[in-house]
Design an enzyme around this catalytic site. Structure first.
Site, mmCIF file in Angstrom:
data_model
loop_
_atom_site.group_PDB
_atom_site.id
_atom_site.type_symbol
_atom_site.label_atom_id
_atom_site.label_comp_id
_atom_site.label_asym_id
_atom_site.label_seq_id
_atom_site.Cartn_x
_atom_site.Cartn_y
_atom_site.Cartn_z
ATOM 1 N N ASP A 149 1.197 3.234 4.581
ATOM 2 C CA ASP A 149 0.065 3.970 4.023
ATOM 3 C C ASP A 149 -0.906 4.435 5.107
ATOM 4 O O ASP A 149 -1.215 5.608 5.207
ATOM 5 C CB ASP A 149 -0.649 3.143 2.940
ATOM 6 C CG ASP A 149 -1.028 1.737 3.404
ATOM 7 O OD1 ASP A 149 -0.724 1.361 4.566
ATOM 8 O OD2 ASP A 149 -1.632 0.988 2.617
ATOM 9 N N ARG A 173 -5.458 0.509 -6.809
ATOM 10 C CA ARG A 173 -4.174 1.027 -6.324
ATOM 11 C C ARG A 173 -3.672 2.188 -7.172
ATOM 12 O O ARG A 173 -2.947 3.042 -6.687
ATOM 13 C CB ARG A 173 -3.112 -0.085 -6.315
ATOM 14 C CG ARG A 173 -3.297 -1.104 -5.204
ATOM 15 C CD ARG A 173 -2.026 -1.921 -5.018
ATOM 16 N NE ARG A 173 -2.268 -3.171 -4.313
ATOM 17 C CZ ARG A 173 -2.288 -3.293 -2.978
ATOM 18 N NH1 ARG A 173 -2.067 -2.248 -2.225
ATOM 19 N NH2 ARG A 173 -2.522 -4.469 -2.433
ATOM 20 N N GLY A 205 0.776 -1.242 0.000
ATOM 21 C CA GLY A 205 0.000 0.000 0.000
ATOM 22 C C GLY A 205 0.801 1.282 0.000
ATOM 23 O O GLY A 205 0.319 2.314 -0.466
ATOM 24 N N ASP A 227 -3.970 2.190 11.449
ATOM 25 C CA ASP A 227 -5.364 1.888 11.775
ATOM 26 C C ASP A 227 -5.409 1.301 13.196
ATOM 27 O O ASP A 227 -5.329 2.039 14.168
ATOM 28 C CB ASP A 227 -5.896 0.939 10.707
ATOM 29 C CG ASP A 227 -7.399 0.690 10.805
ATOM 30 O OD1 ASP A 227 -8.085 1.420 11.525
ATOM 31 O OD2 ASP A 227 -7.887 -0.243 10.141
ATOM 32 N N ASP A 258 -5.626 -0.568 -1.797
ATOM 33 C CA ASP A 258 -6.532 -1.401 -2.580
ATOM 34 C C ASP A 258 -7.721 -1.895 -1.770
ATOM 35 O O ASP A 258 -7.732 -1.863 -0.543
ATOM 36 C CB ASP A 258 -5.784 -2.626 -3.100
ATOM 37 C CG ASP A 258 -5.536 -3.642 -1.987
ATOM 38 O OD1 ASP A 258 -5.046 -3.245 -0.908
ATOM 39 O OD2 ASP A 258 -5.869 -4.828 -2.166
ATOM 40 N N LYS A 267 -6.010 6.667 11.072
ATOM 41 C CA LYS A 267 -7.390 6.430 11.549
ATOM 42 C C LYS A 267 -7.321 6.253 13.062
ATOM 43 O O LYS A 267 -7.199 5.143 13.559
ATOM 44 C CB LYS A 267 -7.946 5.149 10.917
ATOM 45 C CG LYS A 267 -8.222 5.201 9.434
ATOM 46 C CD LYS A 267 -8.878 3.884 9.022
ATOM 47 C CE LYS A 267 -9.084 3.765 7.549
ATOM 48 N NZ LYS A 267 -9.589 2.415 7.172
HETATM 49 P P1 IMP Z 1 -3.328 -1.783 11.214
HETATM 50 O O1 IMP Z 1 -2.385 -2.907 11.494
HETATM 51 O O2 IMP Z 1 -4.729 -2.088 11.633
HETATM 52 O O3 IMP Z 1 -2.852 -0.447 11.727
HETATM 53 O O4 IMP Z 1 -3.483 -1.717 9.664
HETATM 54 C C1 IMP Z 1 -2.693 -1.008 8.894
HETATM 55 C C2 IMP Z 1 -2.712 -1.592 7.497
HETATM 56 O O5 IMP Z 1 -4.015 -1.983 7.102
HETATM 57 C C3 IMP Z 1 -2.285 -0.524 6.540
HETATM 58 O O6 IMP Z 1 -0.914 -0.655 6.265
HETATM 59 C C4 IMP Z 1 -3.116 -0.808 5.320
HETATM 60 O O7 IMP Z 1 -2.379 -1.647 4.453
HETATM 61 C C5 IMP Z 1 -4.300 -1.570 5.788
HETATM 62 N N1 IMP Z 1 -5.508 -0.723 5.831
HETATM 63 C C6 IMP Z 1 -6.090 -0.178 6.910
HETATM 64 N N2 IMP Z 1 -7.170 0.541 6.587
HETATM 65 C C7 IMP Z 1 -7.267 0.462 5.238
HETATM 66 C C8 IMP Z 1 -8.191 1.038 4.282
HETATM 67 O O8 IMP Z 1 -9.130 1.781 4.598
HETATM 68 N N3 IMP Z 1 -7.947 0.729 2.977
HETATM 69 C C9 IMP Z 1 -6.918 -0.064 2.576
HETATM 70 N N4 IMP Z 1 -6.035 -0.609 3.428
HETATM 71 C C10 IMP Z 1 -6.208 -0.347 4.753
HETATM 72 MG MG MG Z 2 -0.169 -1.521 4.441
#
Ligand code: IMP
Ligand code: MG
Length: 188
Positions: free
Chosen positions: A115, A180, A56, A118, A174, A146
């Protein structure tokens, strides 16, 4: 062979724009200024290594590196790939390392580029991984934060935009492999 361009139409609209290409470009310029002034970057005894979290972050990494270079900072870059999503839109289980970096971070500071931040599990995993490689310091940057969904106690040092709790695509990101290449960040 000619490349047939298909303009988006009312019948086949693209994802709704959340952050436009122009907004992203402008923010990446100021983000590059902030990163260059970061004490870990300024005080680095060895040249920092940029680490791009595939897939991403590839577009963000490319534009950020061009913005840094335009400001006099040319970084070596390497890539790793992690997965937690599978084909869904919510994290599925623990973060796994699909592909490691080919240049080690041992003995040097790292600019870690992802990217989206979250739940935070991915960033926490990557920080632990790079520290285990021997990185002397980690400066993290994410295009989108987020904040509402955080589970792991991590934050990024430099954030492009605060992002609402919606599933976004485009600018490298994506939904099950699609979108993408969109030049903007959109909402499905
Ligand atoms: P985390 O481990 O929950 O912080 O997730 C982070 C990863 O989830 C990021 O690197 C993104 O690749 C993916 N991700 C989180 N939210 C989204 C979204 O809304 N669209 C696409 N990919 C996302
Ligand atoms: Mg990612």
């Amino acid at each position: 062979m000619s490349l047939e361009l298909r303009p988006r139409t009312a019948q086949a609209p693209g994802p709704e724009v959340l952050f436009s290409a122009a907004e992203i470009a402008a923010r990446i310029g100021t983000l590059a200024d902030e990163i260059i002034a970061d004490p870990v970057m300024v005080e680095a005894a060895r040249p920092p290594l940029a680490v791009c979290a595939l897939r991403g972050a590839f577009m963000f990494t490319a534009d950020l590196m061009r913005a840094l270079s335009a400001r006099g900072l040319d970084l070596e870059v390497t890539f790793l790939q992690v997965a937690s999503y599978g084909s869904g839109t919510a994290p599925q289980g623990p973060v796994t390392l699909l592909q490691d970096t080919d240049s080690t971070a041992a003995g040097r500071p790292v600019l870690l580029i992802d990217d989206i931040l979250d739940t935070g599990h991915t960033l926490a995993f990557l920080q632990t991984h790079l520290r285990a490689q021997g990185a002397t310091g980690i400066v993290s940057t994410v295009l989108l934060d987020k904040t509402e969904r955080r589970e792991a106690g991590v934050s990024a040092d430099h954030i492009g935009f605060d992002c609402p709790n919606v599933f976004v695509v485009g600018y490298g990101m994506d939904a099950d492999g699609r979108y993408r290449g969109l030049p903007y960040v959109g909402v499905l």
